[in-house]
Enzyme design. Sequence first.
Site, PDB file in Angstrom:
ATOM      1  CD  GLU A 291      -7.118  -0.220   1.006  1.00  0.00           C
ATOM      2  OE1 GLU A 291      -7.399   0.763   1.712  1.00  0.00           O
ATOM      3  OE2 GLU A 291      -6.197  -0.981   1.252  1.00  0.00           O
TER       4      GLU A 291
ATOM      5  CB  THR B 253      -9.334   1.490   7.046  1.00  0.00           C
ATOM      6  OG1 THR B 253      -8.788   2.083   5.877  1.00  0.00           O
ATOM      7  CG2 THR B 253     -10.709   0.952   6.770  1.00  0.00           C
TER       8      THR B 253
ATOM      9  CG  HIS C 201       1.879   5.805   4.956  1.00  0.00           C
ATOM     10  ND1 HIS C 201       0.742   6.495   5.281  1.00  0.00           N
ATOM     11  CD2 HIS C 201       1.963   4.799   5.840  1.00  0.00           C
ATOM     12  CE1 HIS C 201       0.164   5.910   6.312  1.00  0.00           C
ATOM     13  NE2 HIS C 201       0.883   4.884   6.667  1.00  0.00           N
TER      14      HIS C 201
ATOM     15  CD  GLU D  55      -7.279  -6.170   2.828  1.00  0.00           C
ATOM     16  OE1 GLU D  55      -7.600  -5.708   1.712  1.00  0.00           O
ATOM     17  OE2 GLU D  55      -6.444  -5.636   3.573  1.00  0.00           O
TER      18      GLU D  55
ATOM     19  NE  ARG E   3      -9.174   8.604   4.411  1.00  0.00           N
ATOM     20  CZ  ARG E   3      -9.482   7.738   5.392  1.00  0.00           C
ATOM     21  NH1 ARG E   3      -8.796   6.609   5.506  1.00  0.00           N
ATOM     22  NH2 ARG E   3     -10.429   7.993   6.236  1.00  0.00           N
TER      23      ARG E   3
ATOM     24  CG  ASN F  85      -1.808   1.156   1.319  1.00  0.00           C
ATOM     25  OD1 ASN F  85      -1.364   2.275   1.095  1.00  0.00           O
ATOM     26  ND2 ASN F  85      -3.070   0.937   1.629  1.00  0.00           N
TER      27      ASN F  85
ATOM     28  NE  ARG G  63      -7.157  11.450   5.615  1.00  0.00           N
ATOM     29  CZ  ARG G  63      -7.642  10.748   6.635  1.00  0.00           C
ATOM     30  NH1 ARG G  63      -6.883   9.851   7.254  1.00  0.00           N
ATOM     31  NH2 ARG G  63      -8.862  10.922   7.075  1.00  0.00           N
TER      32      ARG G  63
ATOM     33  CG  HIS H 100      -8.001   4.123   1.066  1.00  0.00           C
ATOM     34  ND1 HIS H 100      -8.171   3.939   2.422  1.00  0.00           N
ATOM     35  CD2 HIS H 100      -9.212   4.521   0.604  1.00  0.00           C
ATOM     36  CE1 HIS H 100      -9.423   4.210   2.749  1.00  0.00           C
ATOM     37  NE2 HIS H 100     -10.069   4.574   1.666  1.00  0.00           N
TER      38      HIS H 100
ATOM     39  CG  HIS I 127      -5.487  -2.076   9.226  1.00  0.00           C
ATOM     40  ND1 HIS I 127      -5.050  -1.489  10.374  1.00  0.00           N
ATOM     41  CD2 HIS I 127      -6.001  -1.087   8.473  1.00  0.00           C
ATOM     42  CE1 HIS I 127      -5.312  -0.193  10.327  1.00  0.00           C
ATOM     43  NE2 HIS I 127      -5.884   0.079   9.177  1.00  0.00           N
TER      44      HIS I 127
HETATM   45  N1  PXP Z   1      -5.897  -3.157   3.951  1.00  0.00           N
HETATM   46  C1  PXP Z   1      -6.825  -2.177   4.039  1.00  0.00           C
HETATM   47  C2  PXP Z   1      -8.218  -2.475   3.590  1.00  0.00           C
HETATM   48  C3  PXP Z   1      -6.484  -0.890   4.519  1.00  0.00           C
HETATM   49  O1  PXP Z   1      -7.424   0.082   4.586  1.00  0.00           O
HETATM   50  C4  PXP Z   1      -5.146  -0.639   4.892  1.00  0.00           C
HETATM   51  C5  PXP Z   1      -4.763   0.732   5.367  1.00  0.00           C
HETATM   52  O2  PXP Z   1      -4.943   1.650   4.346  1.00  0.00           O
HETATM   53  C6  PXP Z   1      -4.219  -1.682   4.765  1.00  0.00           C
HETATM   54  C7  PXP Z   1      -4.620  -2.935   4.321  1.00  0.00           C
HETATM   55  C8  PXP Z   1      -2.778  -1.485   5.116  1.00  0.00           C
HETATM   56  O3  PXP Z   1      -2.647  -1.278   6.486  1.00  0.00           O
HETATM   57  P1  PXP Z   1      -1.238  -0.843   7.076  1.00  0.00           P
HETATM   58  O4  PXP Z   1      -0.920   0.486   6.472  1.00  0.00           O
HETATM   59  O5  PXP Z   1      -1.485  -0.789   8.540  1.00  0.00           O
HETATM   60  O6  PXP Z   1      -0.247  -1.898   6.675  1.00  0.00           O
END
Ligand code: PXP
Length: 255
Positions: free
Chosen positions: A69, A100, A9, A150, A44, A6, A48, A42, A203
């Site tokens: 996402e 999330t 960041h 997921e 949003r 992901n 952001r 993602h 997550h």
């Molecule tokens: N899966 C989903 C559905 C998420 O919303 C997120 C966070 O955006 C992640 C995975 C990744 O989580 P993390 O950044 O804590 O690894």
Amino acid sequence: MRLHINIDHVATLRNARGTPYPDPIEAARVCLDAGAHGITAHLREDRRHIRDEDVERLRATLRATFNLECAATDEMIGIAVATRPDVVTLVPERREERTTEGGLDVVGQRESLAKHIAALQEAEIKVSLFIAPDPAQVEASRALGVEQIELHTGEYAHAFGFGRPSSHDLTRPLPDVAEGEYARLAAAAKQAHELGLEVAAGHGLTTRNVGALVRIPEIVELNIGHAVIADAVFMSLAGAVKAMLAAIERGRPTP
Ligand code: PXP
């Protein structure tokens, strides 16, 4: 086991200074070159981190699975259908949350989700639902005819704790508090698999807590962001992706 990184960041950092760098699309390329199997982003409602043009550029340039996402809203589903990522993962979204929080309430939102899922599937986009490891949510997901769920691993990660060492000694039992969450994830993964759903998880996963998780045989994909980008500060992005792949490999049961 597929590892999807992901890259939100990276966009957060870019947006903090209003510069074109660091570029999340460049980050996606580095992650894939380092061995990741796909990219997750993602979009949003408040934009952001990832922006609409990032989604378009990812679609145009990614030569691997692109998992978008987003919240189940008319606006987001419209963007998804127009952009056609390989997978759309529907997530709950609240403006004031930092990330999330919790899974989708598929049981309570069955009707509105059904409409959005139908639009995505009509556009031949694979649909995944981000849910808590709860039997009722798994069953409701299957009833909606999605291809994947997921499982939200946030509670497991939280119970595991975020301290050192950076990898858990897999010959030792899990921390007591994590066992219950681990058992919930294992049961939900088994239930989903038996119902014909593909199982992803994500997550809060880190090199420390991922090894135990990959021992749940039904989980075939992980979505990981924060820990990899955090490790990248010290080890480079390619190094952080390789460290995560090594942690996954260490967790794999030997045949
Ligand atoms: N899966 C989903 C559905 C998420 O919303 C997120 C966070 O955006 C992640 C995975 C990744 O989580 P993390 O950044 O804590 O690894």
